[in-house]
Design a protein around this motif. Structure first.
Motif, PDB file in Angstrom:
ATOM      1  N   CYS A   1     -18.419 -38.818  -7.277  1.00 35.38           N
ATOM      2  CA  CYS A   1     -18.159 -39.275  -8.640  1.00 35.38           C
ATOM      3  C   CYS A   1     -19.131 -38.624  -9.619  1.00 35.38           C
ATOM      4  O   CYS A   1     -18.747 -38.234 -10.731  1.00 35.38           O
ATOM      5  N   ARG A   2     -20.383 -38.499  -9.211  1.00 33.04           N
ATOM      6  CA  ARG A   2     -21.378 -37.872 -10.085  1.00 33.04           C
ATOM      7  C   ARG A   2     -21.080 -36.399 -10.281  1.00 33.04           C
ATOM      8  O   ARG A   2     -21.292 -35.849 -11.366  1.00 33.04           O
ATOM      9  N   GLN A   3     -20.574 -35.743  -9.241  1.00 37.15           N
ATOM     10  CA  GLN A   3     -20.205 -34.336  -9.358  1.00 37.15           C
ATOM     11  C   GLN A   3     -19.056 -34.144 -10.330  1.00 37.15           C
ATOM     12  O   GLN A   3     -18.947 -33.114 -10.981  1.00 37.15           O
ATOM     13  N   GLY A   4     -18.187 -35.168 -10.441  1.00 37.75           N
ATOM     14  CA  GLY A   4     -17.047 -35.061 -11.350  1.00 37.75           C
ATOM     15  C   GLY A   4     -17.385 -35.374 -12.789  1.00 37.75           C
ATOM     16  O   GLY A   4     -16.553 -35.163 -13.678  1.00 37.75           O
ATOM     17  N   CYS A   5     -18.600 -35.875 -13.047  1.00 35.81           N
ATOM     18  CA  CYS A   5     -18.997 -36.228 -14.414  1.00 35.81           C
ATOM     19  C   CYS A   5     -19.611 -35.013 -15.101  1.00 35.81           C
ATOM     20  O   CYS A   5     -20.548 -34.406 -14.562  1.00 35.81           O
ATOM     21  N   PRO A   6     -19.153 -34.635 -16.287  1.00 35.59           N
ATOM     22  CA  PRO A   6     -19.696 -33.445 -16.980  1.00 35.59           C
ATOM     23  C   PRO A   6     -21.185 -33.535 -17.273  1.00 35.59           C
ATOM     24  O   PRO A   6     -21.867 -32.517 -17.314  1.00 35.59           O
ATOM     25  N   VAL A   7     -21.721 -34.755 -17.481  1.00 34.29           N
ATOM     26  CA  VAL A   7     -23.149 -34.895 -17.766  1.00 34.29           C
ATOM     27  C   VAL A   7     -23.899 -35.482 -16.570  1.00 34.29           C
ATOM     28  O   VAL A   7     -25.079 -35.827 -16.687  1.00 34.29           O
ATOM     29  N   GLU A   8     -23.224 -35.579 -15.428  1.00 36.64           N
ATOM     30  CA  GLU A   8     -23.826 -36.049 -14.171  1.00 36.64           C
ATOM     31  C   GLU A   8     -24.555 -37.384 -14.331  1.00 36.64           C
ATOM     32  O   GLU A   8     -25.728 -37.538 -13.978  1.00 36.64           O
ATOM     33  N   VAL A   9     -23.840 -38.365 -14.869  1.00 37.54           N
ATOM     34  CA  VAL A   9     -24.384 -39.718 -14.945  1.00 37.54           C
ATOM     35  C   VAL A   9     -24.711 -40.200 -13.531  1.00 37.54           C
ATOM     36  O   VAL A   9     -23.971 -39.954 -12.584  1.00 37.54           O
ATOM     37  N   ARG A  10     -25.825 -40.894 -13.383  1.00 36.86           N
ATOM     38  CA  ARG A  10     -26.242 -41.417 -12.073  1.00 36.86           C
ATOM     39  C   ARG A  10     -25.425 -42.670 -11.758  1.00 36.86           C
ATOM     40  O   ARG A  10     -25.901 -43.809 -11.811  1.00 36.86           O
ATOM     41  N   ILE A  11     -24.179 -42.449 -11.411  1.00 36.31           N
ATOM     42  CA  ILE A  11     -23.185 -43.523 -11.322  1.00 36.31           C
ATOM     43  C   ILE A  11     -23.531 -44.565 -10.263  1.00 36.31           C
ATOM     44  O   ILE A  11     -23.577 -45.768 -10.574  1.00 36.31           O
TER      45      ILE A  11
ATOM     46  N   GLY B   1     -17.506 -44.677 -22.247  1.00 33.41           N
ATOM     47  CA  GLY B   1     -16.865 -45.684 -21.423  1.00 33.41           C
ATOM     48  C   GLY B   1     -15.470 -46.033 -21.889  1.00 33.41           C
ATOM     49  O   GLY B   1     -14.675 -46.590 -21.118  1.00 33.41           O
ATOM     50  N   ARG B   2     -15.163 -45.695 -23.145  1.00 33.33           N
ATOM     51  CA  ARG B   2     -13.844 -46.003 -23.703  1.00 33.33           C
ATOM     52  C   ARG B   2     -12.899 -44.802 -23.726  1.00 33.33           C
ATOM     53  O   ARG B   2     -11.701 -44.957 -23.473  1.00 33.33           O
ATOM     54  N   VAL B   3     -13.410 -43.635 -24.075  1.00 30.15           N
ATOM     55  CA  VAL B   3     -12.499 -42.528 -24.372  1.00 30.15           C
ATOM     56  C   VAL B   3     -12.571 -41.366 -23.397  1.00 30.15           C
ATOM     57  O   VAL B   3     -11.735 -40.455 -23.466  1.00 30.15           O
ATOM     58  N   CYS B   4     -13.554 -41.341 -22.488  1.00 28.42           N
ATOM     59  CA  CYS B   4     -13.600 -40.236 -21.526  1.00 28.42           C
ATOM     60  C   CYS B   4     -12.401 -40.310 -20.576  1.00 28.42           C
ATOM     61  O   CYS B   4     -11.980 -41.406 -20.199  1.00 28.42           O
ATOM     62  N   PRO B   5     -11.851 -39.176 -20.155  1.00 31.93           N
ATOM     63  CA  PRO B   5     -10.745 -39.175 -19.177  1.00 31.93           C
ATOM     64  C   PRO B   5     -11.269 -39.379 -17.762  1.00 31.93           C
ATOM     65  O   PRO B   5     -11.271 -38.464 -16.941  1.00 31.93           O
ATOM     66  N   GLN B   6     -11.732 -40.596 -17.466  1.00 37.54           N
ATOM     67  CA  GLN B   6     -12.356 -40.855 -16.161  1.00 37.54           C
ATOM     68  C   GLN B   6     -11.410 -40.580 -14.998  1.00 37.54           C
ATOM     69  O   GLN B   6     -11.859 -40.193 -13.915  1.00 37.54           O
ATOM     70  N   GLU B   7     -10.115 -40.782 -15.222  1.00 40.04           N
ATOM     71  CA  GLU B   7      -9.162 -40.583 -14.119  1.00 40.04           C
ATOM     72  C   GLU B   7      -9.145 -39.147 -13.615  1.00 40.04           C
ATOM     73  O   GLU B   7      -8.780 -38.886 -12.463  1.00 40.04           O
ATOM     74  N   ASN B   8      -9.588 -38.211 -14.460  1.00 41.66           N
ATOM     75  CA  ASN B   8      -9.647 -36.810 -14.043  1.00 41.66           C
ATOM     76  C   ASN B   8     -11.068 -36.345 -13.738  1.00 41.66           C
ATOM     77  O   ASN B   8     -11.248 -35.219 -13.271  1.00 41.66           O
ATOM     78  N   GLN B   9     -12.050 -37.183 -14.024  1.00 36.36           N
ATOM     79  CA  GLN B   9     -13.443 -36.779 -13.833  1.00 36.36           C
ATOM     80  C   GLN B   9     -14.101 -37.646 -12.758  1.00 36.36           C
ATOM     81  O   GLN B   9     -13.842 -37.466 -11.578  1.00 36.36           O
TER      82      GLN B   9
ATOM     83  N   GLU C   1     -13.849 -40.944 -11.819  1.00 38.64           N
ATOM     84  CA  GLU C   1     -12.971 -41.775 -11.002  1.00 38.64           C
ATOM     85  C   GLU C   1     -12.010 -40.924 -10.177  1.00 38.64           C
ATOM     86  O   GLU C   1     -11.591 -41.340  -9.090  1.00 38.64           O
ATOM     87  N   GLY C   2     -11.681 -39.752 -10.689  1.00 34.28           N
ATOM     88  CA  GLY C   2     -10.812 -38.860  -9.933  1.00 34.28           C
ATOM     89  C   GLY C   2     -11.454 -38.336  -8.670  1.00 34.28           C
ATOM     90  O   GLY C   2     -10.757 -37.898  -7.746  1.00 34.28           O
ATOM     91  N   LYS C   3     -12.790 -38.386  -8.608  1.00 34.33           N
ATOM     92  CA  LYS C   3     -13.518 -37.925  -7.424  1.00 34.33           C
ATOM     93  C   LYS C   3     -13.931 -39.064  -6.496  1.00 34.33           C
ATOM     94  O   LYS C   3     -14.435 -38.807  -5.400  1.00 34.33           O
ATOM     95  N   CYS C   4     -13.757 -40.295  -6.934  1.00 30.99           N
ATOM     96  CA  CYS C   4     -14.190 -41.459  -6.150  1.00 30.99           C
ATOM     97  C   CYS C   4     -13.475 -41.487  -4.804  1.00 30.99           C
ATOM     98  O   CYS C   4     -12.251 -41.353  -4.729  1.00 30.99           O
ATOM     99  N   ILE C   5     -14.227 -41.684  -3.736  1.00 30.97           N
ATOM    100  CA  ILE C   5     -13.673 -41.639  -2.389  1.00 30.97           C
ATOM    101  C   ILE C   5     -12.687 -42.783  -2.153  1.00 30.97           C
ATOM    102  O   ILE C   5     -11.760 -42.658  -1.354  1.00 30.97           O
ATOM    103  N   LEU C   6     -12.862 -43.904  -2.857  1.00 29.77           N
ATOM    104  CA  LEU C   6     -11.933 -45.020  -2.697  1.00 29.77           C
ATOM    105  C   LEU C   6     -10.546 -44.666  -3.219  1.00 29.77           C
ATOM    106  O   LEU C   6      -9.563 -45.279  -2.808  1.00 29.77           O
TER     107      LEU C   6
END
Length: 277
Positions: A106-116, A146-154, A156-161
């Motif tokens: 998930c962190r790899q999928g974040c453009p700013v590498e938030v420590r998720i 938290g509101r407008v980022c496309p998490q489904e492609n970043q 959350e898109g990388k989340c193993i679950l």
């Protein structure tokens, strides 16, 4: 065998020539299929029990927590934010779904590498202030992202679950933390979470007041540099104000971010056009 077997049987001899009577299931079973080689320990009841998996219960998986929203009949008559946000209990339940992966994709999928995984772990504990500090260490605008980022492609898109189910609602948790933490413009940005005294000899101008300028202004101001932001339009915020509708990103969320910068001596000059005109 003890008792009369209910399975068809066959015979075999061991290395000593002793004759054994075996159920057919044992005779065709590969050597690695049974741990015990003495057929006297195998009964028809035991063999049936080994193959019966109907009573084995798998641990229940926690479903993804739905985001509370305005009912359709209500939101059809206003321009307020549709998503209402998690409560603390909902946020902690959703955060508990995180697997805390050793190598978080998930962190790899974040453009700013938030420590998720780190901030989610603090949500589980209920330490929202620490979760906010972790978020701010890499992301200057968590309430916005938290509101407008496309998490489904970043992230959350990388989340193993998400491979076989639903990913952790990372964006919703990020929004919850940002909305419920005490907003200090220097927390997580400066080295010691305290704003530095402004040095009048160090000055920086930012042209435009969109997300990139706001990020730069906050980073520099936390380190004691005087920042002036020039905006061509009559209100600061750039695309956050003029490009995203209020039902997706409320204007008061952006205003709170700008007010935090003003508290840290960032100056905004509206109706100023930078460059040659």
């Amino acid at each position: 065998l003890t008792g009369k077997p209910s399975l068809p049987v066959s015979t075999a001899r061991n290395l000593m020539g002793t004759k054994w009577t075996l159920p057919n299931c044992v005779s065709v079973c590969p050597p690695s299929g049974l741990r015990k080689s003495n057929p006297s320990n195998i009964t028809s009841t035991g063999a049936a029990a080994m193959t019966n998996t109907e009573n084995v219960k798998k641990p229940a998986k926690t479903p993804r927590v739905d985001m509370p929203c305005q009912p359709a009949a209500v939101r059809a008559h206003n321009f307020k934010e549709v998503a209402l946000g998690y409560s603390l209990e909902q946020a902690q339940l959703e955060a508990s779904r995180c697997l805390q992966c050793k190598n978080p994709r998930c962190r790899q999928g974040c453009p700013v590498e938030v420590r998720i995984p780190e901030f989610i772990a603090q949500v589980v504990k209920g330490d929202i202030a620490e979760a906010y500090r972790i978020l701010k260490s890499t992301n200057s605008l968590p309430a916005v992202c938290g509101r407008v980022c496309p998490q489904e492609n970043q992230c959350e898109g990388k989340c193993i679950l998400g491979v076989k189910g639903e990913p952790v609602a990372i964006g919703r948790l990020e929004r919850f933390v940002a909305d419920n933490a005490m907003h200090d413009p220097c927390v997580g940005v400066s080295d010691n979470d305290a704003c530095a005294v402004t040095n009048p000899d160090l000055k920086v101008a930012c042209i435009g007041s969109g997300p990139s300028s706001i990020t730069v202004a906050g980073y520099l101001a936390a380190r004691g540099i005087k920042v002036t932001v020039f905006e061509a339009l009559h209100e600061a915020g750039g695309v956050l104000i003029y490009g995203i509708p209020a039902f997706r990103l409320p204007k008061d969320v952006v205003a709170a971010e700008l007010d935090g910068l003003r508290q840290n001596n960032v100056e905004f000059r509206t109706n100023w056009v930078g460059g040659r005109t």
